[in-house]
Design a protein around this motif. Structure first.
Motif, PDB file in Angstrom:
ATOM      1  N   GLU A 309      29.076 -23.284  28.918  1.00 54.66           N
ATOM      2  CA  GLU A 309      28.495 -23.829  30.155  1.00 54.66           C
ATOM      3  C   GLU A 309      28.245 -25.325  30.041  1.00 54.66           C
ATOM      4  O   GLU A 309      28.556 -26.091  30.957  1.00 54.66           O
ATOM      5  CB  GLU A 309      27.204 -23.091  30.484  1.00 54.66           C
ATOM      6  CG  GLU A 309      26.579 -23.529  31.797  1.00 54.66           C
ATOM      7  CD  GLU A 309      25.352 -22.714  32.160  1.00 54.66           C
ATOM      8  OE1 GLU A 309      24.655 -23.109  33.122  1.00 54.66           O
ATOM      9  OE2 GLU A 309      25.088 -21.697  31.499  1.00 54.66           O
ATOM     10  N   SER A 339      26.929 -17.749  35.005  1.00 51.71           N
ATOM     11  CA  SER A 339      26.482 -19.137  34.962  1.00 51.71           C
ATOM     12  C   SER A 339      27.618 -20.073  34.547  1.00 51.71           C
ATOM     13  O   SER A 339      27.718 -21.190  35.056  1.00 51.71           O
ATOM     14  CB  SER A 339      25.297 -19.281  34.004  1.00 51.71           C
ATOM     15  OG  SER A 339      25.646 -18.852  32.701  1.00 51.71           O
ATOM     16  N   VAL A 340      28.492 -19.601  33.633  1.00 48.10           N
ATOM     17  CA  VAL A 340      29.636 -20.413  33.230  1.00 48.10           C
ATOM     18  C   VAL A 340      30.617 -20.534  34.391  1.00 48.10           C
ATOM     19  O   VAL A 340      31.148 -21.617  34.671  1.00 48.10           O
ATOM     20  CB  VAL A 340      30.330 -19.814  31.990  1.00 48.10           C
ATOM     21  CG1 VAL A 340      31.584 -20.601  31.650  1.00 48.10           C
ATOM     22  CG2 VAL A 340      29.380 -19.791  30.805  1.00 48.10           C
TER      23      VAL A 340
END
Length: 425
Positions: A309, A339-340
């Motif tokens: 990330e 989230s990545v």
């Protein structure tokens, strides 16, 4: 000739009486020299100090207390000193505290350390610790270093405790040096105590010291510095923490987690034009771009989602973000961390704007989407609203419709082929 204890004390008292009545400087010097020689008599320090305590001259008392303290080297000598100090507190506590505070200098502090480590009286240890901690930090530094290097477990534990309580930068730096490679017995305990003391003392240390530790040659010290940076939300260390993500495999995951924590707490926005990220801009722009691109390309395949990330969030900081367009697209479509994926979608706006529409179509039609993918879809919708015009939005919607129709048709064909045998019976 060997004197018994009482004879020795009387002789010392007589010399002090002679010193008070001495007429000339020569006589005084001779008496002082003899007293200083007697102060070094083995196993007699307690009786010598008893005679010193009876004197009315504070300067004279301080001189001989410091002299006796500076010559303490063994546990037996420290035991005699402990008995005398305990007697001082029983006799006149305030006077004892005052004289010991004046005596607590670089030469005498090692003796006080030994007394604290040796005594079984908790109240006495507490009183002496308060006296020691009130000494000037520059006077404490050398005795603390000597105690850490002594390989005597109790002295080492005491020094570690005192450093944690003092919070002085120089003391903490000495403990960090010891923590890199501790010596002595019970190393696991010493390491644990050192770590606890470093974390405790760092609550009051300077930001410059934490940043210095982030650059330390020992990964153990760098890891401690990252913990401190997290606890104190040390935004001034952002560029150094990002550097660890880029170059330090041993603390990379923790450094990446620290950067993301700064973002989660609202202290940092990892966006090139945001004021909180200007130190990162300077770091990235000053690096060799070819090497940096290769590094970020590797980090985007790291097993840690936090590292991936942060790596993808650093892509827009590059002079040429499009150089990493392919791995950013891959993360946006394939990565299983929402989230990545979300970070990759945002980076794709800078890295590969022309291919944004096909990627959005893939996101909206992902058959393997889970509940966690809801965040990714929300980010995709916000990107559409912010960066795409009406024609591009229409192209995304049309692409989603076509892909869903193709998938439904393929599913129908598959079901028909699987059940062909029903029609042959």
């Amino acid at each position: 000739m060997r004197m018994d204890n009482e004879t020795f004390r009387l002789k010392v008292e007589n010399l002090f009486n002679s010193l008070r009545s001495a007429d000339g400087d020569g006589t005084s010097r001779m008496i002082m020299a003899e007293l200083e020689q007697l102060a070094a008599t083995p196993r007699k320090s307690r009786y010598f100090l008893r005679a010193v305590a009876a004197q009315d001259d504070p300067a004279l008392q301080e001189h001989f207390y410091r002299l006796v303290f500076s010559r303490v080297r063994t546990d037996q000598e420290a035991s005699d000193l402990e008995r005398h100090i305990r007697h001082m507190f029983y006799t006149d506590r305030e006077h004892a505290k005052a004289i010991l505070a004046r005596v607590a200098t670089r030469e005498a502090l090692p003796a006080l350390f030994r007394v604290i480590a040796l005594t079984e009286e908790g109240w006495l240890a507490g009183e002496l610790i308060r006296i020691v901690l009130s000494a000037p930090p520059e006077e404490l530094l050398e005795p603390l270093e000597q105690a850490l290097d002594s390989q005597e477990y109790l002295l080492q534990c005491l020094a570690i405790y005192l450093i944690g309580k003092s919070g002085d930068d120089r003391h903490l730096q000495a403990l960090a040096r010891f923590y890199r490679r501790p010596v002595g017995e019970k190393l696991d305990r010493l390491e644990k105590k050192s770590l606890d003391a470093l974390l405790e003392g760092s609550k009051n240390c300077s930001e410059e010291l934490v940043i210095k530790w982030l650059r330390d040659k020992s990964s153990r010290v760098r890891s401690v510095a990252l913990t401190i940076a997290q606890d104190r939300m040390l935004l001034s260390a952002t560029s150094d923490i990002v550097s660890l993500v880029l170059i330090d495999p041993k603390t990379r995951s923790k450094a990446a987690a620290t950067v993301l924590l700064f973002e989660a707490e609202g202290s940092l926005r990892l966006v090139p034009d945001h004021p909180t990220a200007q130190s990162v801009v300077q770091l990235i722009r000053s690096a060799k771009q070819d090497a940096l691109q290769a590094t970020l390309g590797q980090l985007m395949r790291d097993e840690s989602p936090s590292v991936r990330e942060v790596a993808v969030k650093l892509v827009p900081f590059l002079q040429d973000p499009s150089s990493l367009a392919a791995p950013v697209r891959r993360l946006a479509i394939e990565d299983r961390s929402s989230s990545v994926q979300a970070a990759a979608l945002r980076a794709l706006v800078k890295a590969d704007r022309p291919r944004l529409i096909p990627v959005l179509i893939e996101i909206f039609t992902d058959a393997g989407a889970t509940a966690a993918s809801r965040d990714v879809i929300d980010v995709a919708n916000s990107i559409m609203e912010e960066y795409l015009d009406e024609e591009e939005i229409a192209a995304v919607n049309e692409g989603v419709r076509e892909k869903e129709e193709q998938r439904d048709a393929a599913l129908d064909r598959f079901l028909g082929e699987v059940e062909w045998w029903r029609h042959d019976l």
